[in-house]
Design an enzyme around this catalytic site. Sequence first.
Site, PDB file in Angstrom:
ATOM      1  CE  LYS A  58     -13.324  38.931 -52.756  1.00 21.73           C
ATOM      2  NZ  LYS A  58     -12.718  40.074 -52.147  1.00 21.73           N
TER       3      LYS A  58
ATOM      4  CE  LYS B  76     -19.987  42.960 -58.924  1.00 21.86           C
ATOM      5  NZ  LYS B  76     -18.706  43.031 -58.240  1.00 21.86           N
TER       6      LYS B  76
ATOM      7  N   GLY C 241     -15.192  37.088 -63.789  1.00 13.72           N
ATOM      8  CA  GLY C 241     -14.239  37.278 -64.876  1.00 13.72           C
ATOM      9  C   GLY C 241     -14.484  38.511 -65.715  1.00 13.72           C
TER      10      GLY C 241
ATOM     11  CG  HIS D 105      -4.989  49.112 -50.449  1.00 13.25           C
ATOM     12  ND1 HIS D 105      -5.511  47.897 -50.830  1.00 13.25           N
ATOM     13  CD2 HIS D 105      -4.433  48.919 -49.229  1.00 13.25           C
ATOM     14  CE1 HIS D 105      -5.270  47.017 -49.873  1.00 13.25           C
ATOM     15  NE2 HIS D 105      -4.617  47.602 -48.894  1.00 13.25           N
TER      16      HIS D 105
ATOM     17  CE  LYS E 148      -1.654  45.678 -50.040  1.00 15.07           C
ATOM     18  NZ  LYS E 148      -1.913  44.996 -48.756  1.00 15.07           N
TER      19      LYS E 148
ATOM     20  NE  ARG F 115      -2.099  37.203 -45.743  1.00 16.09           N
ATOM     21  CZ  ARG F 115      -1.775  38.346 -46.325  1.00 16.09           C
ATOM     22  NH1 ARG F 115      -0.799  39.081 -45.844  1.00 16.09           N
ATOM     23  NH2 ARG F 115      -2.437  38.793 -47.375  1.00 16.09           N
TER      24      ARG F 115
ATOM     25  CB  VAL G  46       4.574  42.103 -47.237  1.00 12.36           C
ATOM     26  CG1 VAL G  46       5.925  42.614 -47.730  1.00 12.36           C
ATOM     27  CG2 VAL G  46       4.301  40.713 -47.796  1.00 12.36           C
TER      28      VAL G  46
END
Lengths: 78, 456
Positions: free
Chosen positions: B117, B159, B165, B209, B237, B293, B296
């Site tokens: 990240k 945060k 979490g 999104h 999704k 990659r 879907v």
Amino acid sequence: MAQVLSPLPGTFYMKPSPEAALYKNPGDPVAIGDTIGLIEVMKTFIEVKAEFAGTFSAYRAEDGLPVTAGQALAEVVV
Amino acid sequence: MSIERLFIANRGEIAVRIIRAAKELGITTIQAYSEGDADMLAVKLADESVCIGPAKATESYLNITGVVAAAIEKSVDAVHPGYGFLSESPEFARAIEKAGIKFVGPSADTIERMGDKVAARQAAEAAGVPVVPGSKGRIDSVDEAVEVAAKVGYPVMVKAAAGGGGKGIRIADTEDELRTLAPQAQQEAAAAFGDGGLYVERSVKSPRHIEVQIVGDGRKAVHFYERECSLQRRRQKVWEEAGADCLDDETRENLCMAAVALAESVNYRGAGTLEYLYEENTNEFFFIEMNTRIQVEHPVTEMITGIDLVQEMIRVCGGEPLSVSQDQVKKSGHAIEVRLNAEDPFMQFLPWPGKVESLKIPEGEGIRFDHFMYEGYQIPPFYDSLIGKLIVHGKDRADAISKVATALEGLEINGLKTTVPLHKALANDAGVASGDFHTQWLEPWLEAGNLKPENT
């Protein structure tokens, strides 16, 4: 004697997690709604609950192995 | 040097999709399968197949040593990882590379970098792609938090710098709120992690999104426009569109060109997707992550551009240059994909791996159905519940929605419960029609009881 049947095909577990204790041991009391085991189906864990009350007798399926829908998972003396 | 023998290290509908693309390129296909998948459609369609272990994915599709050994044994010259499983594992890509086999995806180093990240955020910033603005590092005082908030703009999310979490997360709309909430967040962070350090970033409200499809050949990259995938349940999704009608042309151009810049800056090879959060009221977008990659939902992009992305990724990973330049990528109309899962939408989406007793697939102009079913096929319970994807192409968004509704009427899958009723309800929903939704829209819609047998 009554049988707890698997509602779905999947992988059967008799413990909530690998390190945890068994849901039921022979001789344990069983109330309606008690969790008897888990079925992992399509990455989802489903609790299998008793639909009758009695005394737990024994598991009838192996921990961590595939089961078919309708297969006996455990027996309860009612 | 081009690929002649392609090993498919995946299952389900994407394995079928890869086999079809490879066959059109004249490539021999070798399908890997687990003991639980011996009768799957991809095994029947492939030229050759090889069993890679028990039904349990960790002992078959996720077992790097076993998959690599099977690929070597079958003398393949390339491996397609599909999506999920090992598709974004740098260890797997590295093992394939070391065996002298081509990986249909980016290099192991690129997968590793974009999968981290912090490294991905740095690569994005370096390429001029906007990220969610926030504090450079940890913050130890309320005054410091206020200073950062003034710079990045309210509302802000506070945060814990340590841990995760959801502990210590607060959202403040104003400086006054921040001055009240920051000390609470500090206390909670200190109690949970023994460290009261905070992190402050812009809070993106009701985000949509949006993602951009790119393909690179290791030197140049092109984009194939954007998709919107805001209709999600449990971060999965369920309904995806190309393009995103909420964007104006200038924002779309910026979003897509930023994706190309990032892909070229890391010498990207293969198909990839840059995911963004889009805040409609401010018209701002922020990079969140890159998926290295095929995805879907790639068919919606294929529908509007007319380009076969799976073939394209196989070609570039075989060493060929991109077959199209950016100005040759044209789009027309609007496409929608709905994901069909073997789940009962009226029973909290309980998985329902039944046997396909009969199957009727809708056909017609602009209708495509990617799946791996046949009559008599028992859906295995060991893997995820995706059984197919219905994709439609219309002249505009309203036309595409109406095509989804019509095509769903023509689809019959007997023997199992599926999410078809959910999609019928969505295709008839006024909120979906107006496009007035975001990533936190679908779950409250379901909780409010909008899915009823009578509106499906």
